[in-house]
Structure formats: structure tokens, C-alpha cells
Motif scaffolding. Structure first.
Motif, PDB file in Angstrom:
ATOM      1  N   LEU A 115       0.831  -1.208   0.000  1.00  0.00           N
ATOM      2  CA  LEU A 115       0.000   0.000   0.000  1.00  0.00           C
ATOM      3  C   LEU A 115       0.866   1.258   0.000  1.00  0.00           C
ATOM      4  CD1 LEU A 115      -2.852  -1.154   2.385  1.00  0.00           C
ATOM      5  CD2 LEU A 115      -3.012  -0.752  -0.084  1.00  0.00           C
ATOM      6  N   ARG A 116       1.937   1.215   0.742  1.00  0.00           N
ATOM      7  CA  ARG A 116       2.844   2.371   0.764  1.00  0.00           C
ATOM      8  C   ARG A 116       3.481   2.571  -0.613  1.00  0.00           C
ATOM      9  NH1 ARG A 116       6.927   3.715   5.763  1.00  0.00           N
ATOM     10  NH2 ARG A 116       6.983   5.943   5.340  1.00  0.00           N
ATOM     11  N   MET A 117       3.890   1.470  -1.237  1.00  0.00           N
ATOM     12  CA  MET A 117       4.476   1.551  -2.577  1.00  0.00           C
ATOM     13  C   MET A 117       3.485   2.140  -3.576  1.00  0.00           C
ATOM     14  SD  MET A 117       6.456  -2.064  -3.024  1.00  0.00           S
ATOM     15  CE  MET A 117       6.496  -1.838  -4.780  1.00  0.00           C
ATOM     16  N   LEU A 118       2.200   1.839  -3.386  1.00  0.00           N
ATOM     17  CA  LEU A 118       1.166   2.320  -4.290  1.00  0.00           C
ATOM     18  C   LEU A 118       0.696   3.731  -3.933  1.00  0.00           C
ATOM     19  CD1 LEU A 118      -0.932  -0.960  -4.696  1.00  0.00           C
ATOM     20  CD2 LEU A 118       0.709   0.029  -6.312  1.00  0.00           C
ATOM     21  N   GLY A 119       1.335   4.338  -2.919  1.00  0.00           N
ATOM     22  CA  GLY A 119       1.008   5.709  -2.548  1.00  0.00           C
ATOM     23  C   GLY A 119      -0.175   5.859  -1.610  1.00  0.00           C
ATOM     24  N   TRP A 138       7.789  -4.695  17.752  1.00  0.00           N
ATOM     25  CA  TRP A 138       8.240  -5.213  16.449  1.00  0.00           C
ATOM     26  C   TRP A 138       9.343  -4.302  15.911  1.00  0.00           C
ATOM     27  CZ3 TRP A 138       6.269  -9.467  13.760  1.00  0.00           C
ATOM     28  CH2 TRP A 138       6.656  -9.588  12.422  1.00  0.00           C
ATOM     29  N   PRO A 139      10.479  -4.865  15.535  1.00  0.00           N
ATOM     30  CA  PRO A 139      11.600  -4.027  15.075  1.00  0.00           C
ATOM     31  C   PRO A 139      11.224  -3.122  13.895  1.00  0.00           C
ATOM     32  CG  PRO A 139      12.323  -6.289  15.425  1.00  0.00           C
ATOM     33  CD  PRO A 139      10.820  -6.278  15.562  1.00  0.00           C
ATOM     34  N   GLY A 140      11.476  -1.829  14.077  1.00  0.00           N
ATOM     35  CA  GLY A 140      11.237  -0.857  13.018  1.00  0.00           C
ATOM     36  C   GLY A 140       9.799  -0.377  12.917  1.00  0.00           C
ATOM     37  N   SER A 147       6.785   7.678  10.599  1.00  0.00           N
ATOM     38  CA  SER A 147       7.004   8.180   9.241  1.00  0.00           C
ATOM     39  C   SER A 147       5.678   8.357   8.499  1.00  0.00           C
ATOM     40  CB  SER A 147       7.918   7.214   8.485  1.00  0.00           C
ATOM     41  OG  SER A 147       7.985   7.552   7.124  1.00  0.00           O
ATOM     42  N   LEU A 148       4.806   7.361   8.589  1.00  0.00           N
ATOM     43  CA  LEU A 148       3.500   7.460   7.921  1.00  0.00           C
ATOM     44  C   LEU A 148       2.666   8.586   8.526  1.00  0.00           C
ATOM     45  CD1 LEU A 148       2.523   3.730   7.391  1.00  0.00           C
ATOM     46  CD2 LEU A 148       2.847   5.443   5.619  1.00  0.00           C
ATOM     47  N   ARG A 149       2.647   8.666   9.850  1.00  0.00           N
ATOM     48  CA  ARG A 149       1.857   9.719  10.511  1.00  0.00           C
ATOM     49  C   ARG A 149       2.378  11.097  10.130  1.00  0.00           C
ATOM     50  NH1 ARG A 149       1.636   6.082  15.781  1.00  0.00           N
ATOM     51  NH2 ARG A 149      -0.514   5.365  15.640  1.00  0.00           N
TER      52      ARG A 149
END
Length: 157
Positions: A115-119, A138-140, A147-149
Motif C-alpha cells: 500500500l505504501r508503494m502504491l502511494g 516489532w523491530p522498526g 514516518s507514515l503519521r
């Protein structure tokens, strides 16, 4: 057994402990429950490793048609579609995986990545928030959420 592993994963904070719990969960998920199906799963996984996505998709499709409730058949085919660049097909199979196993951290992580790749940042946030419920450490994960927020800014309200 699976419920216990997930309960322990939710509380785990040490990377080695989380990895051991995830490995235990994967061991359960990677058993289709029948020797023929296990063999087809193994063949599909080997095909994925060899970048033979067509063969992998055929093997995982056989699993799905034979055992439609087996979540890992759907997840592995989603992976093959993703690696072949067929993101919409991958997302369809991820949704089927999560219908059968809503706690599938591999599918949740994969869904967010696609989903992130698709914008679709807002869409990517949802599976990551579900992943956070399963394993907050969970790592990362926290970095991805931040970053998303930040990218969504005031839209998050």
C-alpha cells in the motif's frame, strides 16, 4: 498453542525472544497438515527462492484450491505475486490470508509495504496499527508508524 505464542509475542520486548516466538508461529503456519500439501508448499517455496514465480504461483494455487482455509497458501501466493510485480493480485491474496488468520504478521507487514508503494499512506497505516497490537516492540514498527503519521500530517486529526 498458536494463541499462547501470540500472547507471549504481544508482551515480548527482547529481539531474541520475539524472533523465537515468531519462528514458533511460522513452524505452525508452514504445516499444511497433509504430506502432499506440505510437499507442494515446499516446492512453491523453493520456486520462490529460485525466482520461478510462475511455478510458485501454480503450487500455491494448488494449495488454495485444495485447502482454501489454509491461510499460508494465500500468503505465499501473495508473496509470489508481489515479487512478480502484480501488486493488486498480491493485495487480494493478502486480504484472503487475513480473513483466515487476522494475526498474520507477515501478511500485515506485506500489505503495508504494498500500500505504501502504491502511494496509499493511510491504507498502509491500518495494517501497521494491527501489527502494533500484536507486537508493539516489532523491530522498526514505531519508526514506520511515525514516518507514515508525519507524511499524513494534519490529515490524521
Amino acid at each position: 498453542m498458536l494463541d499462547d505464542l501470540f500472547a507471549r509475542l504481544r508482551d515480548a520486548t527482547a529481539p531474541a525472544e520475539m524472533e523465537a516466538l515468531q519462528d514458533g508461529i511460522w513452524q505452525i503456519w508452514l504445516s499444511a497438515g497433509h504430506p502432499l500439501l506440505d510437499k507442494r508448499l515446499e516446492t512453491g517455496i523453493r520456486a520462490l527462492s529460485a525466482d520461478d514465480y510462475g511455478l510458485a504461483i501454480r503450487e500455491f494455487t494448488f494449495l488454495i484450491e485444495t485447502a482454501p482455509d489454509y491461510a499460508e497458501g494465500w500468503n505465499k501466493r501473495a508473496t509470489a505475486y508481489y515479487l512478480r510485480g502484480e501488486y493488486k493480485a498480491a493485495l487480494r491474496d493478502v486480504r484472503e490470508t487475513l480473513r483466515r488468520e487476522p494475526r498474520h504478521f507477515g501478511a500485515l507487514s506485506g500489505q503495508a509495504t504494498i500500500l505504501r508503494m502504491l502511494g496509499d499512506a493511510r491504507g498502509a497505516l491500518r495494517p501497521l496499527l494491527r501489527l502494533e497490537q500484536l507486537c508493539p516492540a516489532w523491530p522498526g514498527l514505531q519508526l514506520q508508524l511515525r514516518s507514515l503519521r508525519n507524511g499524513l500530517g494534519e490529515d490524521l486529526g
